[in-house]
Design a protein around this motif. Structure first.
Motif, PDB file in Angstrom:
ATOM      1  N   GLY A 156       0.800  -1.217   0.000  1.00  0.00           N
ATOM      2  CA  GLY A 156       0.000   0.000   0.000  1.00  0.00           C
ATOM      3  C   GLY A 156       0.831   1.264   0.000  1.00  0.00           C
ATOM      4  O   GLY A 156       0.355   2.337   0.370  1.00  0.00           O
ATOM      5  N   ARG A 157       2.103   1.193  -0.410  1.00  0.00           N
ATOM      6  CA  ARG A 157       2.994   2.361  -0.363  1.00  0.00           C
ATOM      7  C   ARG A 157       4.004   2.282  -1.495  1.00  0.00           C
ATOM      8  O   ARG A 157       4.703   1.281  -1.650  1.00  0.00           O
ATOM      9  N   SER A 158       4.107   3.341  -2.271  1.00  0.00           N
ATOM     10  CA  SER A 158       5.063   3.396  -3.366  1.00  0.00           C
ATOM     11  C   SER A 158       6.406   3.912  -2.862  1.00  0.00           C
ATOM     12  O   SER A 158       6.493   4.535  -1.804  1.00  0.00           O
ATOM     13  N   THR A 159       7.436   3.649  -3.614  1.00  0.00           N
ATOM     14  CA  THR A 159       8.756   4.199  -3.288  1.00  0.00           C
ATOM     15  C   THR A 159       9.203   5.203  -4.354  1.00  0.00           C
ATOM     16  O   THR A 159      10.378   5.536  -4.441  1.00  0.00           O
ATOM     17  N   SER A 181      12.943   6.817  -5.016  1.00  0.00           N
ATOM     18  CA  SER A 181      13.445   7.268  -6.316  1.00  0.00           C
ATOM     19  C   SER A 181      12.574   8.403  -6.824  1.00  0.00           C
ATOM     20  O   SER A 181      11.410   8.544  -6.437  1.00  0.00           O
ATOM     21  N   VAL A 182      13.155   9.213  -7.695  1.00  0.00           N
ATOM     22  CA  VAL A 182      12.447  10.357  -8.284  1.00  0.00           C
ATOM     23  C   VAL A 182      12.361  10.157  -9.787  1.00  0.00           C
ATOM     24  O   VAL A 182      13.381   9.895 -10.443  1.00  0.00           O
ATOM     25  N   VAL A 183      11.158  10.276 -10.335  1.00  0.00           N
ATOM     26  CA  VAL A 183      10.941  10.200 -11.781  1.00  0.00           C
ATOM     27  C   VAL A 183      10.531  11.587 -12.255  1.00  0.00           C
ATOM     28  O   VAL A 183       9.526  12.141 -11.788  1.00  0.00           O
ATOM     29  N   MET A 184      11.313  12.167 -13.190  1.00  0.00           N
ATOM     30  CA  MET A 184      11.064  13.529 -13.630  1.00  0.00           C
ATOM     31  C   MET A 184      10.335  13.555 -14.967  1.00  0.00           C
ATOM     32  O   MET A 184      10.630  12.777 -15.871  1.00  0.00           O
ATOM     33  N   ALA A 185       9.369  14.464 -15.087  1.00  0.00           N
ATOM     34  CA  ALA A 185       8.636  14.685 -16.331  1.00  0.00           C
ATOM     35  C   ALA A 185       8.716  16.159 -16.689  1.00  0.00           C
ATOM     36  O   ALA A 185       8.774  17.022 -15.815  1.00  0.00           O
ATOM     37  N   ASN A 186       8.725  16.453 -17.973  1.00  0.00           N
ATOM     38  CA  ASN A 186       8.885  17.818 -18.474  1.00  0.00           C
ATOM     39  C   ASN A 186       7.572  18.311 -19.076  1.00  0.00           C
ATOM     40  O   ASN A 186       7.101  17.767 -20.073  1.00  0.00           O
ATOM     41  N   SER A 187       6.981  19.358 -18.486  1.00  0.00           N
ATOM     42  CA  SER A 187       5.739  19.906 -19.052  1.00  0.00           C
ATOM     43  C   SER A 187       6.021  20.801 -20.247  1.00  0.00           C
ATOM     44  O   SER A 187       5.141  21.035 -21.078  1.00  0.00           O
ATOM     45  N   ASP A 188       7.262  21.338 -20.330  1.00  0.00           N
ATOM     46  CA  ASP A 188       7.627  22.254 -21.417  1.00  0.00           C
ATOM     47  C   ASP A 188       6.651  23.415 -21.510  1.00  0.00           C
ATOM     48  O   ASP A 188       6.343  23.909 -22.593  1.00  0.00           O
ATOM     49  N   ARG A 189       6.152  23.844 -20.358  1.00  0.00           N
ATOM     50  CA  ARG A 189       5.206  24.966 -20.230  1.00  0.00           C
ATOM     51  C   ARG A 189       3.916  24.727 -21.021  1.00  0.00           C
ATOM     52  O   ARG A 189       3.244  25.667 -21.424  1.00  0.00           O
ATOM     53  N   SER A 190       3.554  23.471 -21.225  1.00  0.00           N
ATOM     54  CA  SER A 190       2.302  23.117 -21.908  1.00  0.00           C
ATOM     55  C   SER A 190       1.286  22.629 -20.878  1.00  0.00           C
ATOM     56  O   SER A 190       1.529  21.606 -20.216  1.00  0.00           O
ATOM     57  N   PRO A 191       0.155  23.311 -20.709  1.00  0.00           N
ATOM     58  CA  PRO A 191      -0.857  22.863 -19.750  1.00  0.00           C
ATOM     59  C   PRO A 191      -1.347  21.454 -20.044  1.00  0.00           C
ATOM     60  O   PRO A 191      -1.636  20.691 -19.113  1.00  0.00           O
ATOM     61  N   GLU A 192      -1.433  21.104 -21.326  1.00  0.00           N
ATOM     62  CA  GLU A 192      -1.910  19.771 -21.692  1.00  0.00           C
ATOM     63  C   GLU A 192      -0.904  18.698 -21.246  1.00  0.00           C
ATOM     64  O   GLU A 192      -1.301  17.652 -20.701  1.00  0.00           O
ATOM     65  N   ARG A 193       0.359  18.944 -21.502  1.00  0.00           N
ATOM     66  CA  ARG A 193       1.385  17.975 -21.085  1.00  0.00           C
ATOM     67  C   ARG A 193       1.454  17.906 -19.565  1.00  0.00           C
ATOM     68  O   ARG A 193       1.617  16.815 -18.985  1.00  0.00           O
ATOM     69  N   VAL A 217       2.049   7.064  -7.132  1.00  0.00           N
ATOM     70  CA  VAL A 217       3.331   7.486  -6.580  1.00  0.00           C
ATOM     71  C   VAL A 217       3.168   7.888  -5.116  1.00  0.00           C
ATOM     72  O   VAL A 217       2.063   8.172  -4.642  1.00  0.00           O
ATOM     73  N   LEU A 218       4.280   7.894  -4.399  1.00  0.00           N
ATOM     74  CA  LEU A 218       4.258   8.306  -2.998  1.00  0.00           C
ATOM     75  C   LEU A 218       3.766   9.737  -2.864  1.00  0.00           C
ATOM     76  O   LEU A 218       3.055  10.090  -1.920  1.00  0.00           O
ATOM     77  N   GLY A 219       4.146  10.576  -3.817  1.00  0.00           N
ATOM     78  CA  GLY A 219       3.735  11.971  -3.805  1.00  0.00           C
ATOM     79  C   GLY A 219       4.225  12.659  -5.063  1.00  0.00           C
ATOM     80  O   GLY A 219       4.969  12.089  -5.860  1.00  0.00           O
ATOM     81  N   LEU A 220       3.815  13.909  -5.222  1.00  0.00           N
ATOM     82  CA  LEU A 220       4.123  14.666  -6.437  1.00  0.00           C
ATOM     83  C   LEU A 220       4.769  15.994  -6.088  1.00  0.00           C
ATOM     84  O   LEU A 220       4.247  16.760  -5.273  1.00  0.00           O
TER      85      LEU A 220
END
Length: 332
Positions: free
Chosen positions: A54-57, A88-100, A113-116
């Motif tokens: 019940g807990r992500s890392t 662990s940290v997984v990074m995502a790039n929005s590239d300043r796009s609200p849709e992304r 995920v554990l948190g954002l």
């Protein structure tokens, strides 16, 4: 795990203990189980294990622009802090796009995920509050939370703009320009407000806002070329850039194509104090943000909120520091 247990001559429970609590298993047994794991090429299913526990890392991190060294330094600080707890940290790039940005938030939610951690484009308060209500805490990074229900870690960008402009005003500069954008980005609004606040207290001082499409080297180059197209008396004698990339791009064009002297003809202050700032052809004065510390602190808050959802949100704001180098220091 059954295959590993059979090869090692132990129970499935012993294999589980070797993987999760090796300290309670005899050393010779741990060695035998690891030898079986290596021989079989066993890789445990972390998704199933996390579902059972019940807990992500994993922590999700959404940044505005992965090309900006500021965000890579924030991510490095977040990873260093997360690693201390086996996260662990997984990074995502929005590239300043609200849709992304929305797609990344949805993805991390479905992955439980554990948190954002997120540096948002606009106002995501309602969306992140729902996420928090569903059991996934969220912390704003490089942005002060407008809602009391979300935690945030940021730098006082109004103060950052003010100290940059005050330094230039103290050097006798009076025609200031703030170069950065887009104008609807909260960080740019705050930095410009700080520049205007400093200039408001000095007679004869003016501030021109020059909006850029983004915060890259090329955005700084385009802005500088537009300034070079003006008659010399109409150009500012000092620039405060939205970040160091814009400042360095402008510096390259003003000196290389315009043959202007920095700081004699125009003084320049950047923002963030990335590694490139001190290595520029004219070392760049810059407003320093504690980039690694922002990432570390955000992870600390996120981890605490994941462990105790009843904790009240916290909004931490660090003070910026002006680092003076040759791009402004040449004229008193």
């Amino acid at each position: 795990m059954r295959d590993v247990a059979e090869l090692a001559g132990v129970s499935v429970g012993t294999v589980s203990n070797v993987l999760n609590r090796p300290d309670i298993v005899r050393a010779v047994t741990v060695e035998r189980v690891h030898a079986a794991i290596k021989q079989l090429g066993f890789v445990r299913n972390d998704a199933a294990r996390q579902l059972r526990a019940g807990r992500s890392t994993t922590i999700g991190l959404v940044v505005l622009d992965v090309r900006n060294p500021f965000f890579t330094d924030v991510a490095r600080g977040a990873e260093d802090e997360a690693a201390r707890d086996g996260l662990s940290v997984v990074m995502a790039n929005s590239d300043r796009s609200p849709e992304r940005e929305a797609a990344h938030v949805d993805y991390f939610e479905t992955q439980r995920v554990l948190g954002l951690l997120i540096s948002p484009i606009g106002d995501l308060g309602e969306r992140l509050e729902r996420l928090r209500g569903a059991g996934t805490p969220a912390v704003l990074v490089d942005r002060v939370a407008g809602s009391r229900s979300l935690s945030s870690v940021a730098v006082d960008d109004v103060e950052g703009g003010r100290i940059a402009a005050q330094h230039l005003l103290d050097l006798g500069r009076r025609q200031l320009a703030f170069v950065g954008g887009p104008a609807d980005l909260a960080q740019m609004q705050d930095r410009l407000a700080g520049v205007e606040r400093a200039a408001a207290g000095v007679e004869g001082a003016s501030v021109e806002a020059i909006e850029t499409l983004g915060l890259s080297f090329e955005d700084g180059r385009r802005a500088a070329r537009a300034l070079l197209a003006r008659h010399a008396p109409d150009r500012p004698d000092a620039l405060v850039a939205g970040n160091d990339l814009v400042a360095i791009g402008a510096l390259q064009v003003l000196m290389g194509e315009g043959h202007l002297r920095v700081p004699e003809d125009v003084a320049i202050v950047g923002y963030d104090d990335i590694d490139f700032a001190s290595a520029a052809v004219v070392p760049l004065s810059s407003v320093r943000q504690p980039r690694d510390l922002i990432g570390q602190t955000a992870v600390q808050i996120l981890r605490e909120e994941a462990e105790d959802p009843s904790l009240a949100p916290r909004n931490l704001v660090f003070k910026p520091e002006l680092v003076i180098r040759e791009s402004t220091a040449g004229r008193a």
